[in-house]
Design an enzyme around this catalytic site. Structure first.
Site, PDB file in Angstrom:
ATOM      1  N   SER A 101       0.838  -1.351  -0.057  1.00 27.63           N
ATOM      2  CA  SER A 101      -0.079  -0.107  -0.003  1.00 27.63           C
ATOM      3  C   SER A 101       0.831   1.125  -0.156  1.00 27.63           C
ATOM      4  CB  SER A 101      -0.932  -0.067   1.291  1.00 27.63           C
ATOM      5  OG  SER A 101      -1.889   0.875   1.215  1.00 27.63           O
ATOM      6  N   ASP A 151     -10.845  -3.662  -4.117  1.00 24.96           N
ATOM      7  CA  ASP A 151     -10.067  -2.966  -3.104  1.00 24.96           C
ATOM      8  C   ASP A 151     -10.707  -1.458  -3.214  1.00 24.96           C
ATOM      9  OD1 ASP A 151      -8.242  -1.265  -1.915  1.00 24.96           O
ATOM     10  OD2 ASP A 151      -6.472  -2.370  -2.621  1.00 24.96           O
ATOM     11  N   HIS A 182      -8.608  -4.660   0.088  1.00 28.36           N
ATOM     12  CA  HIS A 182      -7.256  -4.378   0.370  1.00 28.36           C
ATOM     13  C   HIS A 182      -5.995  -5.032   1.182  1.00 28.36           C
ATOM     14  CE1 HIS A 182      -4.403  -0.811  -0.111  1.00 28.36           C
ATOM     15  NE2 HIS A 182      -4.268  -0.624   1.240  1.00 28.36           N
TER      16      HIS A 182
END
Ligand code: MLT
Length: 200
Positions: A101, A151, A182
């Site tokens: 991320s 996501d 995610h």
């Protein structure tokens, strides 16, 4: 920057662990142990605070990034890596960023915008940040990306934009699609491990 170094077999690539928002230098150790248990591991902690959460660069809101800060923190991260590479005698060229991320985002940005750092990277749930000022070739680079079709934080199309940004510059890119959101899944770590084994 706060960091953690765990030494390993110096003939293997060094995994450079870059956590997601709210994480720290311990977060990706389990993932790294799955990817390449005997590799040396260097994990950094992002220096930006967002409501008590660590990040590698500032954002105004979800998906709205402070691009000036991104540039500043990218340089800061590279300076720290250069210092740590001397301290632990780890060539930066042998480091493989493993980012999740926000950590994947800064690693991807550095590869696209700062020449001569990493050749291989594993970027879980990263996205293209919209910054495009460089055009040096990335023909030697191999990148494994994962993205979730569901996501809500990193829309799948933004991961495809990152894939295209790399491919336009000649990099070899594998985009692994997950059906979840995610979160980082065991299944995608296993897929990245297989890919890494084929690279090294
Ligand atoms: C970011 O860099 O902000 C990420 O893409 C999303 C997150 O880390 O929450």
């Amino acid at each position: 920057m706060e960091h953690l170094f765990i030494d390993g077999n110096r003939n293997l690539p060094v995994l450079l662990l870059l956590h997601g928002t709210g994480g720290d230098e311990h977060d990706l150790l389990t993932v790294a142990d799955m990817l390449s248990p005997d590799s040396p591991k260097l994990a950094l902690r992002g220096t930006v605070q967002e409501n008590g959460m660590n990040r590698f660069f500032e954002r105004y809101s979800e998906g709205q990034f402070n691009l000036e800060d991104l540039e500043k923190r990218s340089d800061e991260l590279l300076e720290e890596l250069s210092r740590l590479s001397k301290k632990y005698q780890l060539p930066i060229a042998q480091m493989i960023p493993v980012g999740y991320s926000n950590g994947a985002n800064i690693a991807g940005h550095i590869m696209l915008e700062r020449q001569g750092n990493f050749n291989t990277a594993i970027l879980f749930h990263g996205m293209f940040l919209g910054r495009h000022t460089q055009s040096f070739p990335l023909a030697e680079q191999s990148i494994w990306l994962s993205a979730g079709v569901n996501d809500p934080i990193v829309p799948f199309s933004t991961a495809q934009d990152l894939q295209q940004a790399f491919e336009k510059r000649g990099a070899q890119v594998t985009l692994h699609q997950t059906m979840t959101g995610h979160q980082l899944t065991i299944e995608e770590v296993a897929a990245a491990k297989k890919w890494l084994a084929s690279m090294t």
